[in-house]
Write a protein that holds these residues in place. Structure first.
Motif, PDB file in Angstrom:
ATOM      1  N   MET A 579       2.269  -3.303  -3.349  1.00 22.78           N
ATOM      2  CA  MET A 579       2.437  -4.225  -4.474  1.00 22.78           C
ATOM      3  C   MET A 579       1.118  -4.928  -4.753  1.00 22.78           C
ATOM      4  O   MET A 579       0.424  -5.333  -3.823  1.00 22.78           O
ATOM      5  N   ALA A 580       0.802  -5.066  -6.015  1.00 20.92           N
ATOM      6  CA  ALA A 580      -0.425  -5.769  -6.406  1.00 20.92           C
ATOM      7  C   ALA A 580      -0.145  -6.620  -7.623  1.00 20.92           C
ATOM      8  O   ALA A 580       0.685  -6.272  -8.467  1.00 20.92           O
ATOM      9  N   THR A 581      -0.826  -7.745  -7.706  1.00 18.94           N
ATOM     10  CA  THR A 581      -0.698  -8.620  -8.868  1.00 18.94           C
ATOM     11  C   THR A 581      -2.084  -9.077  -9.285  1.00 18.94           C
ATOM     12  O   THR A 581      -2.767  -9.746  -8.533  1.00 18.94           O
ATOM     13  N   ASP A 607     -12.600  -5.784  -8.012  1.00 17.70           N
ATOM     14  CA  ASP A 607     -12.825  -6.526  -6.780  1.00 17.70           C
ATOM     15  C   ASP A 607     -11.976  -7.797  -6.770  1.00 17.70           C
ATOM     16  O   ASP A 607     -11.673  -8.358  -7.823  1.00 17.70           O
ATOM     17  N   SER A 608     -11.579  -8.246  -5.579  1.00 17.36           N
ATOM     18  CA  SER A 608     -10.771  -9.448  -5.347  1.00 17.36           C
ATOM     19  C   SER A 608      -9.295  -9.255  -5.663  1.00 17.36           C
ATOM     20  O   SER A 608      -8.537 -10.230  -5.666  1.00 17.36           O
ATOM     21  N   THR A 609      -8.852  -8.038  -5.932  1.00 17.24           N
ATOM     22  CA  THR A 609      -7.431  -7.784  -6.113  1.00 17.24           C
ATOM     23  C   THR A 609      -6.732  -7.809  -4.752  1.00 17.24           C
ATOM     24  O   THR A 609      -7.213  -7.200  -3.799  1.00 17.24           O
ATOM     25  N   LYS A 610      -5.612  -8.502  -4.695  1.00 19.19           N
ATOM     26  CA  LYS A 610      -4.874  -8.607  -3.436  1.00 19.19           C
ATOM     27  C   LYS A 610      -3.629  -7.730  -3.482  1.00 19.19           C
ATOM     28  O   LYS A 610      -2.993  -7.586  -4.525  1.00 19.19           O
ATOM     29  N   ASN A 804     -10.233  -7.232   6.829  1.00 23.74           N
ATOM     30  CA  ASN A 804      -9.911  -7.467   5.428  1.00 23.74           C
ATOM     31  C   ASN A 804      -8.417  -7.403   5.164  1.00 23.74           C
ATOM     32  O   ASN A 804      -8.002  -7.212   4.050  1.00 23.74           O
ATOM     33  N   TYR A 805      -7.613  -7.529   6.216  1.00 23.91           N
ATOM     34  CA  TYR A 805      -6.184  -7.651   5.957  1.00 23.91           C
ATOM     35  C   TYR A 805      -5.539  -8.550   7.001  1.00 23.91           C
ATOM     36  O   TYR A 805      -6.012  -8.693   8.115  1.00 23.91           O
ATOM     37  N   ASN A 806      -4.431  -9.171   6.605  1.00 24.22           N
ATOM     38  CA  ASN A 806      -3.747 -10.128   7.459  1.00 24.22           C
ATOM     39  C   ASN A 806      -2.315  -9.675   7.700  1.00 24.22           C
ATOM     40  O   ASN A 806      -1.612  -9.292   6.766  1.00 24.22           O
ATOM     41  N   ILE A 815      -3.461  -7.339   2.160  1.00 20.95           N
ATOM     42  CA  ILE A 815      -4.827  -6.823   2.258  1.00 20.95           C
ATOM     43  C   ILE A 815      -5.616  -7.204   1.023  1.00 20.95           C
ATOM     44  O   ILE A 815      -5.048  -7.433  -0.052  1.00 20.95           O
ATOM     45  N   ASN A 816      -6.901  -7.267   1.197  1.00 27.62           N
ATOM     46  CA  ASN A 816      -7.806  -7.620   0.101  1.00 27.62           C
ATOM     47  C   ASN A 816      -8.969  -6.640   0.109  1.00 27.62           C
ATOM     48  O   ASN A 816     -10.098  -6.998   0.441  1.00 27.62           O
TER      49      ASN A 816
END
Length: 897
Positions: A579-581, A607-610, A804-806, A815-816
Motif C-alpha cells: 500500500m502506498a499513499t 522519492d520520499s514515498t512511503k 530504511n524500513y520499520n 518502508i521508505n
C-alpha cells in the motif's frame, strides 16, 4: 616467412576464418571463444555526464545530462535503466544522491547548491547498480570546485613550503585571512588542528599578523600513507564570532616519483626497445625531468628528457651482463638515482608505431634463443570485441605487420602477443581515432544574435558518413568571460567514454589529447598509454573462466522485494499486499513462491514515498515476519582525481563567485531566489521537540496533546497504553473515538500513511517514538473530511545506520525506499519588446541548458534562447550520441557586445 594477417570485425568472422583452415578445435580459437563468452557474461557499462560548468558557487544549480552506454557495443545500454548520481564532499561523504530513470541510455537531472553547503572540492559520481560488481575504478567521477560568497565572511589563501629534516618531512603553511573586499583580518586569534589521514598531528594557537597571515608548521610522522589531510583553522573575528575554515593538504613533501616502463611489459637483453618515462610529484601531477642513464661503471649511455606532464620515452638497448641507473635531475635543482628495470635474458617484445593517421605499424621481436619457428599470435580487442587477429611462425628475430586504422574502432585498443602455448607475453595499448565512429555536426549560425537580450537560434545537421542520423544531444551555453573554461582539463563525452573510462588512475588534462590533432599531441597521447595501466580484465581470468561475483543485478525498474518467514521457515503461497499513499492511494498484492519470496516490480514512484507491506499466511494468519531486501549503499572510496583538489577554492574562482553575487542579489531582489540570512549567535532555551520526524501536516509537535516513547513502556498493546491517557478520547475495543464525535472513528496516520482505525494494536508500543492527538478544529482542518472524527499521528522510531524500513508488528512493516528524483526545468527568460527594454538586470552565468535536443530522421535539430544582459564571449557546447553509439561534440563561441 611472411607475417600472416587476418583483419576481422566480429568474433563470428574469426570463427568462420579459422574454420576455413580447419582450426575449430585449435586452443587459440577456444581462447578467443572464451573471451567472447567472458564479455557476454560480464558486459561492461559506461556512464558519462555532460555538465554545464566546471565550477560553481553556493546558490547555483548543477545541470547535467547522463549517457549510459554498453562498453562492448558503444551504443545506448540495454542493461541498467536506473542511474545513481551523487554529490560528495571533501570528507568523502555523500551530501546528495539522485536516482534517475534511464530511457534509451539517456537521462538528466540537477543538484541545487543550497547556502548551507560549505565551499570546497566536491565530486560528482555516477554509476549503475550493475557497475558496482566491477569496482569503483570505472565509475564516472568528476571533481568540481564550489565557492561561497553568500554567507562567507572569511577567505583564505594558503602556501606550503617543504623541507627535509632528519629524514622527516617538515611543512610550513602560510595562511592569509581576508574578507570579501580584500581587507586582512589582522591580530585575530587563531586555533588550528592539523590532520593527516584523519589523524591529528599538530594542534596549537596563534595570532594573525598585521598583514592577516598566520604561519603553522608541522611534520609528517605518519609515514608514507600520511601524505594528504587538512588544516582546520578557527579564527575569532572582532565581534567574537568564530569562523572555521578547512584547508586541504595535498602533500607533505616535494618528492618526485620517477618510473621507467618498457613497452610491452618487459625489457629483453640485446633488443632495442622503447622505454616510457613517467615522473609524478607528491601532489599527483606530472613534473618534467631530465637526466642521463649510466651503466655499473658510471659510464654515460644516453641522455633523456620528458616533454609533457612528466612523460616521455627513449629507445634503450640493455646489454647482457650490465646494470643501469638513471640519474634524474629535478626541476628544483636536486637529483635522484633510479634503478632501470632489469633486462631478461630471454623473451618477446612488442613495438607499435601509432603516429601514422592511416595505419598502425606492429613489430614483434624475440631474443635469439626463441627464433625456433614457434607459432605466435596477436589479438587486438576493445571491450571484448576482437578487431584484429594474426599468426606467424617466429623463424626470424623481427616480424612486422601493418593494420589499417579504418578497420579498428575508436578509443583504446589493446594489442596482446601470445606465445606458442597461448600465454600472453606482451601487451600494448594504442589510441585510435576513426572518423566513422563520430557524428558530424554542421552548425548553422546565421540567426545568432550579438546583442544583449537578443534572441539566438541555432540549427544543425547531424550526419555520420554523410548520412543523417537520429540522435539525442545536450546543449550548454555559458558566458565564457565569467565562466572561464579550462579546456585542457575538461571532462567531456570524448575524454570520458573513449579515454578515461578505460584507464585506471588519474589522467591529467584529458582534453589536451583531443583539443589538437598534430603530431606532438599524438606522441603525448601515446606516452600516456605507454605509462597508464589497463584494468578492464585480466587474461588469466578469461582463460580460467573466473570472473567477478555478480552481486548486483541490472535494474530495469524500481522494485520492492523480500521474504516472508514464520519462525525459521519460509511461508509458501503467503499473501502479500503493498500500500502506498502519495497524491492518491494504490494497493497491489501478490503471493510468495516456495522459498517465501515476493516481488513487486515495474514500480515507478517519487522519492520520499512511503509504503506499508502487509503479509498473511494462506490461512490468513498474521503472525509472520516480513524481511525486506535492502541493497546496501555504495561505499565512498577515495577519489582517483585527488590531484585536482584546489587548496584555495574561493580565491581560485573569486572572479566567478563575485559575478555570481550580482546575479543572486538581483534574483533575491525580485523574489526569485531563496537564501539564508545568518543572524548573530543568540541562545534560545526551549523544550526539545517531542515529536521528532513527525509527518503532522501542521508541523511536528503542533498538536492538542503529545505523548513520547517514555509513556509507552509498560503496556502490551498500544490501545491499552492510550486508554484513559488521551484527553477527550474513549476506546471501543481497540478503536479510538472522540467523546464529541462517538459515531466516527478517529483517523490513524502512521508515519504519514493513513491506516484503518482497527490497525492500532498491530503496532508494537516499543516501536513508537511519539503520538500526537489532533482534536481541535484548528489542528484537524488541514486533514479535511478525514479529520472530522479527530486524528492520531503515530511516529515510529528511526533506527541508526542505513535501515530504511520499520517493523511495527508481525505481518506489518513500513518502508521508505528511495524513489526517482524529479528533475527541474532550466529557467530561461523570454524577452519581448517590453521586457527587453526593462531595467531588470540579467546576470546569468549559464545562459542556456537543454538536455534533450533531438535530431529527427532527417538529422536536423534546433534550439533557441535569449542572451543575457552582459557582454562577453558566449560558449556553446553540444554533446550527443545516436542509437548506434556514434559520438558527437561541437564547441562554438560568439561575441555579445
Amino acid at each position: 616467412m611472411k607475417f600472416s594477417i587476418k583483419l576481422v570485425i566480429s568474433f563470428l568472422l574469426i570463427v568462420l576464418g579459422f574454420s576455413a583452415f580447419k582450426m575449430d578445435d585449435d586452443p587459440f580459437t577456444q581462447l578467443l571463444k572464451k573471451l567472447e563468452d567472458y564479455t557476454n557474461k560480464y558486459p561492461q557499462e559506461k556512464v558519462h555526464l555532460h555538465l554545464d560548468k566546471p565550477y560553481y558557487a553556493i546558490g547555483d544549480d548543477i545541470w547535467f545530462k547522463a549517457y549510459v552506454i554498453d562498453a562492448k557495443s558503444a551504443a545506448p545500454s540495454t542493461l541498467s535503466e536506473i542511474l545513481y548520481v551523487e554529490l560528495i564532499n571533501e570528507k568523502d561523504s555523500v551530501k546528495k544522491q539522485l536516482k534517475l530513470p534511464v530511457v534509451g541510455g539517456i537521462t538528466w537531472g540537477d543538484f541545487k547548491l543550497t547556502d548551507t553547503l560549505a565551499e570546497g572540492n566536491y565530486r560528482i559520481r555516477a554509476y549503475t547498480n550493475y557497475m558496482r560488481n566491477f569496482g569503483t575504478a570505472f565509475f564516472f567521477d568528476k571533481s568540481i570546485k564550489i565557492g561561497n560568497s553568500w554567507a562567507n565572511k572569511v577567505f583564505t589563501e594558503t602556501q606550503y613550503d617543504f623541507k627535509k629534516e632528519n629524514n622527516v618531512d617538515k611543512v610550513t603553511a602560510t595562511i592569509h585571512f581576508e574578507d570579501k573586499n580584500g581587507l586582512a583580518y589582522k591580530n585575530s586569534e587563531l586555533s588550528y588542528d592539523v590532520q593527516l589521514d584523519y589523524k591529528s598531528v599538530e594542534k596549537g594557537k596563534t595570532k594573525t599578523s598585521v598583514n592577516g597571515d598566520a604561519v603553522i608548521t608541522f611534520v609528517n610522522t605518519t609515514g608514507l600513507s600520511g601524505k594528504t589531510g587538512k588544516i582546520v583553522a578557527t579564527i575569532t573575528l572582532a565581534n567574537k564570532q568564530k569562523v572555521i575554515k578547512s584547508i586541504p593538504i595535498t602533500s607533505t613533501s616535494n618528492d618526485v616519483d620517477v618510473q621507467f616502463l618498457p613497452e610491452g611489459g618487459n625489457l629483453i637483453q640485446d633488443l632495442p626497445q622503447k622505454v616510457a618515462i613517467k615522473a609524478v610529484n607528491a601532489t599527483g601531477h606530472g613534473e618534467n625531468v631530465k637526466g642521463t642513464i649510466v651503466d655499473e661503471t658510471g659510464s654515460e649511455v644516453m641522455a633523456f628528457e620528458t616533454t609533457y606532464l612528466g612523460m616521455g620515452n627513449l629507445i634503450f638497448n640493455a646489454q647482457a651482463g650490465k646494470s643501469y641507473t638513471a640519474k634524474v635531475k629535478l626541476a628544483d635543482g636536486s637529483s635522484k638515482d633510479v634503478k632501470m628495470p632489469l633486462a631478461q635474458k630471454s623473451g618477446y617484445a612488442i613495438a607499435i608505431n601509432n603516429l601514422d593517421t592511416a595505419k598502425v605499424s606492429l613489430k614483434i621481436m624475440s631474443s635469439a634463443d626463441l627464433v625456433n619457428g614457434a607459432e605466435l599470435k596477436v589479438v587486438a580487442q576493445q571491450a571484448g570485441n576482437v578487431c584484429y587477429v594474426s599468426k606467424a611462425n617466429m623463424d626470424k628475430q623481427v616480424l612486422m605487420a601493418t593494420i589499417l586504422k579504418k578497420n579498428l574502432p575508436s578509443g583504446i585498443v589493446q594489442f596482446t602477443l601470445f606465445s606458442g602455448s597461448n600465454q600472453p607475453v606482451a601487451e600494448r595499448l594504442v589510441f585510435v581515432k576513426n572518423k566513422a565512429d563520430f557524428l558530424d555536426i554542421a552548425l548553422n549560425t546565421t540567426s545568432v544574435s550579438n546583442s544583449r537580450k537578443g534572441k539566438t537560434t541555432f540549427t544543425f545537421d547531424a550526419t555520420n558518413q554523410q548520412k543523417p542520423e537520429i540522435g539525442s544531444f545536450s546543449v550548454a551555453v555559458t558566458n565564457a568571460s565569467k565562466v572561464v573554461p579550462d579546456e585542457d582539463n575538461e571532462t567531456n563525452m570524448l575524454t570520458s567514454l573513449l579515454l578515461t573510462s578505460d584507464l585506471a588512475g588519474y589522467v591529467e588534462k584529458p582534453n589536451h589529447y583531443f583539443a589538437n590533432d598534430d603530431i606532438n599531441t599524438q606522441k603525448e597521447l601515446d606516452n600516456l598509454l605507454l605509462t597508464q595501466g589497463w584494468r578492464r580484465f585480466l587474461w588469466k581470468n578469461v582463460m580460467s573462466g573466473a570472473g567477478p561475483t555478480i552481486t548486483y543485478g541490472a535494474e530495469k525498474s524500481l522494485a520492492i522485494t523480500g521474504t516472508i518467514m514464520k519462525g525459521n521457515k519460509p511461508v509458501a503461497g503467503g499473501k502479500v499486499m503493498l500500500m502506498a499513499t502519495k497524491g492518491s492511494t494504490f494497493i497491489i498484492d501478490t503471493v510468495t513462491n516456495a522459498e517465501g519470496k515476493f516481488v513487486f516490480d515495474n514500480l515507478s514512484f517519487e522519492d520520499s514515498t512511503k509504503f506499508v507491506v502487509q503479509a498473511r499466511t494462506k490461512t490468513e494468519r498474521k503472525f509472520v515476519d516480513i524481511n525486506i531486501d535492502v541493497v546496501p549503499g555504495q561505499v565512498v572510496t577515495k577519489s582517483k582525481n585527488s590531484p585536482d583538489v584546489e587548496i584555495n577554492v574561493n580565491n581560485s574562482m573569486m572572479k566567478y563567485i563575485k559575478e555570481s553575487d550580482n546575479y543572486f542579489n538581483e534574483m533575491t531582489r525580485l523574489g526569485l531566489l531563496e537564501r539564508t540570512i545568518k543572524l548573530d549567535e543568540v541562545t534560545v532555551t526551549e523544550k526539545k521537540n517531542p515529536a521528532k520526524n513527525s509527518a503532522n501536516l501542521n508541523g511536528a509537535g503542533r498538536a492538542d496533546f503529545v505523548m513520547s516513547s517514555d509513556d509507552l513502556s509498560t503496556c502490551v498493546t498500544l490501545s491499552q497504553c492510550l486508554q484513559g491517557r488521551l484527553p477527550g478520547v474513549i476506546f471501543r475495543g481497540n478503536v479510538p473515538y472522540l467523546m464529541r464525535s462517538q459515531n466516527t472513528p478517529m483517523s490513524i496516520v502512521l508515519d504519514g500513511m493513513r491506516v484503518e482505525s482497527e490497525f492500532l494494536d498491530n503496532i508494537v508500543p516499543s516501536d513508537v517514538e511519539s503520538i500526537e492527538l489532533l482534536k481541535s478544529i484548528g489542528n484537524t482542518a488541514i486533514y479535511g473530511s478525514q479529520g472530522g472524527g479527530g486524528v492520531i499521528i503515530i511516529t515510529t522510531k528511526r533506527g541508526g545506520g542505513t535501515s530504511n524500513y520499520n517493523r511495527y508488528a508481525p505481518g506489518i512493516v513500513s518502508i521508505n525506499p528511495k524513489g526517482f528524483s524529479v528533475s527541474r526545468v532550466f529557467y530561461a527568460p523570454v524577452y519581448d519588446g517590453a521586457t527587453t527594454n526593462s531595467t531588470r538586470k540579467d546576470f546569468r552565468t549559464t545562459i542556456y541548458w537543454n538536455p534533450q535536443v533531438v535530431a529527427q530522421k532527417d538529422g536536423k535539430a534546433k534550439f533557441e534562447f535569449y542572451n543575457a544582459d552582459e557582454a562577453g564571449q558566449y560558449r556553446v557546447v553540444i554533446e550527443g550520441i545516436d542509437a548506434l553509439g556514434h559520438l558527437a561534440r561541437k564547441v562554438y563561441t560568439y561575441e555579445v557586445k
